[in-house]
Design a protein around this motif. Structure first.
Motif, PDB file in Angstrom:
ATOM      1  N   PRO A  23      -0.911  -7.684   6.803  1.00 23.17           N
ATOM      2  CA  PRO A  23       0.538  -8.048   7.018  1.00 23.17           C
ATOM      3  C   PRO A  23       1.614  -7.944   6.106  1.00 23.17           C
ATOM      4  O   PRO A  23       2.914  -7.926   6.510  1.00 23.17           O
ATOM      5  CB  PRO A  23       0.506  -9.493   7.732  1.00 23.17           C
ATOM      6  CG  PRO A  23      -0.817  -9.723   7.327  1.00 23.17           C
ATOM      7  CD  PRO A  23      -1.578  -8.480   6.872  1.00 23.17           C
ATOM      8  N   VAL A  24       1.225  -8.208   4.949  1.00 25.11           N
ATOM      9  CA  VAL A  24       2.337  -8.007   3.946  1.00 25.11           C
ATOM     10  C   VAL A  24       2.373  -6.573   3.556  1.00 25.11           C
ATOM     11  O   VAL A  24       1.600  -5.764   3.156  1.00 25.11           O
ATOM     12  CB  VAL A  24       1.678  -8.771   2.698  1.00 25.11           C
ATOM     13  CG1 VAL A  24       2.733  -8.484   1.313  1.00 25.11           C
ATOM     14  CG2 VAL A  24       1.671 -10.224   2.572  1.00 25.11           C
ATOM     15  N   ALA A  25       3.563  -6.189   4.076  1.00 21.05           N
ATOM     16  CA  ALA A  25       3.889  -4.699   3.962  1.00 21.05           C
ATOM     17  C   ALA A  25       4.322  -3.909   2.464  1.00 21.05           C
ATOM     18  O   ALA A  25       5.335  -3.680   2.166  1.00 21.05           O
ATOM     19  CB  ALA A  25       5.075  -4.362   4.786  1.00 21.05           C
ATOM     20  N   ALA A  26       3.444  -4.399   1.619  1.00 16.28           N
ATOM     21  CA  ALA A  26       3.307  -3.981   0.251  1.00 16.28           C
ATOM     22  C   ALA A  26       2.069  -3.870  -0.417  1.00 16.28           C
ATOM     23  O   ALA A  26       1.108  -4.567  -0.003  1.00 16.28           O
ATOM     24  CB  ALA A  26       4.324  -4.915  -0.486  1.00 16.28           C
ATOM     25  N   PRO A  27       1.808  -3.151  -1.424  1.00 13.73           N
ATOM     26  CA  PRO A  27       0.405  -3.007  -2.057  1.00 13.73           C
ATOM     27  C   PRO A  27       0.382  -4.150  -2.984  1.00 13.73           C
ATOM     28  O   PRO A  27       0.266  -4.200  -4.114  1.00 13.73           O
ATOM     29  CB  PRO A  27       0.708  -1.685  -3.057  1.00 13.73           C
ATOM     30  CG  PRO A  27       2.041  -1.613  -3.343  1.00 13.73           C
ATOM     31  CD  PRO A  27       2.931  -2.107  -2.075  1.00 13.73           C
ATOM     32  N   LEU A  28       0.203  -5.364  -2.337  1.00 14.26           N
ATOM     33  CA  LEU A  28      -0.253  -6.615  -2.746  1.00 14.26           C
ATOM     34  C   LEU A  28      -1.145  -7.394  -2.390  1.00 14.26           C
ATOM     35  O   LEU A  28      -1.271  -7.611  -1.082  1.00 14.26           O
ATOM     36  CB  LEU A  28       1.041  -7.663  -2.848  1.00 14.26           C
ATOM     37  CG  LEU A  28       2.182  -6.984  -3.470  1.00 14.26           C
ATOM     38  CD1 LEU A  28       3.685  -7.653  -3.153  1.00 14.26           C
ATOM     39  CD2 LEU A  28       2.140  -7.394  -5.394  1.00 14.26           C
ATOM     40  N   SER A  29      -2.595  -7.896  -3.229  1.00 12.62           N
ATOM     41  CA  SER A  29      -3.332  -8.870  -2.762  1.00 12.62           C
ATOM     42  C   SER A  29      -2.534 -10.125  -2.050  1.00 12.62           C
ATOM     43  O   SER A  29      -1.655 -10.496  -2.168  1.00 12.62           O
ATOM     44  CB  SER A  29      -4.547  -9.033  -3.614  1.00 12.62           C
ATOM     45  OG  SER A  29      -3.927  -9.758  -4.658  1.00 12.62           O
ATOM     46  N   ASP A  30      -3.526 -10.817  -1.342  1.00 13.54           N
ATOM     47  CA  ASP A  30      -3.166 -12.358  -0.947  1.00 13.54           C
ATOM     48  C   ASP A  30      -3.118 -13.112  -2.212  1.00 13.54           C
ATOM     49  O   ASP A  30      -2.026 -14.112  -2.272  1.00 13.54           O
ATOM     50  CB  ASP A  30      -4.323 -12.963   0.023  1.00 13.54           C
ATOM     51  CG  ASP A  30      -4.147 -12.215   1.570  1.00 13.54           C
ATOM     52  OD1 ASP A  30      -2.940 -11.681   1.609  1.00 13.54           O
ATOM     53  OD2 ASP A  30      -5.244 -12.587   1.978  1.00 13.54           O
ATOM     54  N   GLY A  31      -3.796 -12.978  -2.999  1.00 15.78           N
ATOM     55  CA  GLY A  31      -3.733 -13.677  -4.498  1.00 15.78           C
ATOM     56  C   GLY A  31      -2.367 -13.643  -5.251  1.00 15.78           C
ATOM     57  O   GLY A  31      -1.630 -14.273  -5.821  1.00 15.78           O
ATOM     58  N   SER A  32      -1.920 -12.145  -5.226  1.00 19.04           N
ATOM     59  CA  SER A  32      -0.505 -11.962  -5.680  1.00 19.04           C
ATOM     60  C   SER A  32       0.635 -12.429  -5.130  1.00 19.04           C
ATOM     61  O   SER A  32       1.130 -12.802  -5.701  1.00 19.04           O
ATOM     62  CB  SER A  32      -0.347 -10.132  -6.002  1.00 19.04           C
ATOM     63  OG  SER A  32      -1.568  -9.627  -6.898  1.00 19.04           O
TER      64      SER A  32
END
Length: 248
Positions: free
Chosen positions: A15-24
């Protein structure tokens, strides 16, 4: 199948519309929200409101406002806010982010991966400045060139070489505009690969699960095309950085 519907289906498992992990995402929000125990956050191009919802979950005394033109995404955000019990602390507006106004400033202004709504990074920061409270922070995410883009990379992205700069130039432009980076996060190759495989896989899976749907063929074609453009074009060329900024 319209672009907004494709995007929602493709982000079903990311759901985060970007190349990022939940931790980031959690670390960036921690840096952006600290040290205030209470405040207001504004997301100019909030989509499904994921950043705001996670901020409200982390800070029970904060309030938030999200602005976007995607009606279905805003509906998802409202339903998610109700499920999390934070619906009284968030306001969602179906509006062009360039037209949003508010009588009070915000301690945090976000725009992650949606700088195109304002015509680029520096115009986005100019818009954020108008909404920012003294001492507040901006959380902004923007693409950059990890290396000189090939013609295949540019074609796959539908982008011009001048659309982005390298990381050093991107940050230099932000600093020259009067901002100080107080934290930043560059997406790793693993985060990029996870994001792209999730994007294309979620869309293809929807098409496989709904073979009789009139949009199934379009969804599958969009997934196949995106995968090819990524793997044979811009993988390893397009980078992504999220900066936490303060005004000088």
């Amino acid at each position: 199948m319209d672009r907004q519907t494709i995007s929602r289906l493709a982000h079903a498992h990311h759901p985060v519309a970007a190349p990022l992990s939940d931790g980031s995402v959690a670390e960036l929000l921690e840096r952006a929200l600290a040290p205030e125990e209470e405040g207001r956050a504004l997301d100019l191009g909030c989509g499904q409101g994921v950043w705001l919802l996670r901020a409200l979950a982390a800070r029970p005394r904060w309030r938030a406002v999200g602005v976007d033109l995607d009606t279905a995404a805003l509906t998802w955000a409202r339903e998610s806010a109700e499920a999390l019990g934070v619906q009284r602390r968030i306001g969602l507006h179906h509006l062009d982010a360039r037209e949003f106004t508010d009588r009070e400033p915000f301690e945090l202004v976000l725009n992650v991966g949606a700088t195109h709504a304002f015509g680029g990074l520096l115009p986005t920061l100019d818009a954020a400045r108008r909404h920012l409270a003294p001492g507040g922070r901006v959380l902004v995410g923007e693409a950059f060139w990890e290396r000189e883009p090939s013609s295949a990379a540019l074609a796959g992205l539908g982008a011009a070489r001048e659309e982005y700069a390298n990381l050093a130039t991107t940050v230099d432009r932000v600093v020259a505009d009067g901002w100080t980076p107080v934290y930043g996060r560059v997406s790793s190759q693993q985060e990029w690969d996870d994001y792209e495989f999730s994007w294309t896989g979620s869309l293809a899976q929807w098409a496989l699960d709904h073979p009789e749907h009139p949009d199934a063929a379009d969804a599958r074609a969009a997934a196949d095309l995106h995968r090819a453009e990524w793997l044979h074009g811009y993988r390893g060329t397009l980078g992504f950085v999220v900066l936490v900024l303060r005004r000088d």
